[in-house]
Scaffold this motif. Sequence first.
Motif, mmCIF file in Angstrom:
data_model
loop_
_atom_site.group_PDB
_atom_site.id
_atom_site.type_symbol
_atom_site.label_atom_id
_atom_site.label_comp_id
_atom_site.label_asym_id
_atom_site.label_seq_id
_atom_site.Cartn_x
_atom_site.Cartn_y
_atom_site.Cartn_z
ATOM 1 N N HIS A 43 0.830 -1.203 0.000
ATOM 2 C CA HIS A 43 0.000 0.000 0.000
ATOM 3 C C HIS A 43 0.866 1.255 0.000
ATOM 4 O O HIS A 43 0.573 2.223 -0.699
ATOM 5 C CB HIS A 43 -0.943 0.009 1.210
ATOM 6 C CG HIS A 43 -2.029 -1.003 1.116
ATOM 7 N ND1 HIS A 43 -3.269 -0.702 0.620
ATOM 8 C CD2 HIS A 43 -2.065 -2.320 1.453
ATOM 9 C CE1 HIS A 43 -4.034 -1.793 0.647
ATOM 10 N NE2 HIS A 43 -3.315 -2.778 1.153
ATOM 11 N N ASP A 50 -8.222 -7.838 -2.086
ATOM 12 C CA ASP A 50 -8.500 -6.837 -1.040
ATOM 13 C C ASP A 50 -9.969 -6.611 -0.857
ATOM 14 O O ASP A 50 -10.716 -6.485 -1.740
ATOM 15 C CB ASP A 50 -7.823 -5.524 -1.401
ATOM 16 C CG ASP A 50 -6.520 -5.352 -0.642
ATOM 17 O OD1 ASP A 50 -5.831 -4.400 -0.963
ATOM 18 O OD2 ASP A 50 -6.234 -6.146 0.254
ATOM 19 N N ARG A 74 -5.336 3.624 -2.696
ATOM 20 C CA ARG A 74 -5.659 2.210 -2.500
ATOM 21 C C ARG A 74 -4.745 1.369 -3.375
ATOM 22 O O ARG A 74 -4.549 1.676 -4.539
ATOM 23 C CB ARG A 74 -7.117 1.955 -2.879
ATOM 24 C CG ARG A 74 -7.548 0.538 -2.636
ATOM 25 C CD ARG A 74 -9.064 0.442 -2.836
ATOM 26 N NE ARG A 74 -9.495 -0.932 -2.834
ATOM 27 C CZ ARG A 74 -9.753 -1.630 -1.730
ATOM 28 N NH1 ARG A 74 -9.611 -1.068 -0.571
ATOM 29 N NH2 ARG A 74 -10.159 -2.876 -1.820
ATOM 30 N N GLU A 75 -4.205 0.312 -2.811
ATOM 31 C CA GLU A 75 -3.373 -0.587 -3.574
ATOM 32 C C GLU A 75 -4.224 -1.288 -4.608
ATOM 33 O O GLU A 75 -5.241 -1.895 -4.300
ATOM 34 C CB GLU A 75 -2.708 -1.617 -2.652
ATOM 35 C CG GLU A 75 -1.798 -2.538 -3.412
ATOM 36 C CD GLU A 75 -1.535 -3.844 -2.681
ATOM 37 O OE1 GLU A 75 -0.737 -4.619 -3.193
ATOM 38 O OE2 GLU A 75 -2.133 -4.070 -1.623
ATOM 39 N N GLU A 130 2.456 1.784 -3.410
ATOM 40 C CA GLU A 130 1.488 2.364 -4.348
ATOM 41 C C GLU A 130 1.310 3.858 -4.063
ATOM 42 O O GLU A 130 1.228 4.666 -4.996
ATOM 43 C CB GLU A 130 0.153 1.623 -4.241
ATOM 44 C CG GLU A 130 -0.803 1.925 -5.356
ATOM 45 C CD GLU A 130 -0.359 1.385 -6.712
ATOM 46 O OE1 GLU A 130 -0.720 2.015 -7.720
ATOM 47 O OE2 GLU A 130 0.336 0.358 -6.767
ATOM 48 N N GLY A 160 -1.073 5.231 2.018
ATOM 49 C CA GLY A 160 -1.826 4.084 1.524
ATOM 50 C C GLY A 160 -3.016 3.843 2.433
ATOM 51 O O GLY A 160 -3.123 4.425 3.516
ATOM 52 N N THR A 161 -3.903 2.979 2.004
ATOM 53 C CA THR A 161 -5.091 2.726 2.821
ATOM 54 C C THR A 161 -4.735 2.079 4.152
ATOM 55 O O THR A 161 -5.377 2.325 5.152
ATOM 56 C CB THR A 161 -6.111 1.840 2.092
ATOM 57 O OG1 THR A 161 -5.453 0.691 1.586
ATOM 58 C CG2 THR A 161 -6.777 2.597 0.963
#
Length: 156
Positions: free
Chosen positions: A19, A156, A149-150, A22, A118-119
């Motif tokens: 995450h 996920d 978000r990845e 990303e 990331g999330t």
Amino acid sequence: MSEHTIEPLIVVGVDGSDHSKEALRWGVAQAAATGARVHAVMAWEWNRNPFAINPMAAETADDEAVTAEEAARRKLADTVAAAVGTSPGVPVFRRVEQGSPAQVLVDASKEADLTVVGTRGYGGFKGALLGSVSQQVVQYSASTVVIVREGADEND
């Protein structure tokens, strides 16, 4: 007299997770589009609670803290290289700071034009929509926050 312009600053929280990789890729792409620079920020913590470590280990606590900081530096360098390579096309500075990840990122947001996370990272529940660090950054950041978000993990 010429006016000195400083390019915008994008702070990206990095913990080594997919995450955060990303988020770093997104932050670098945004920096390329806006002429900004990126600070990839990783936090590390050292527990000095005397009840958390045995008495003999307390003697080497300072040495272990240096080791923990160096491990974070290496992990950050490896993560940045894995996510965006060694020549991403925009300035990417690596910052390792001691403290809780959420507090380090909130503090870094005070000088940032944009904060990117990331999330979620490694902790917490895999099914959680937003990790605790990301949630705290959203709530307390002094700058605009982007949560990335990845996309690579379809489960996920």
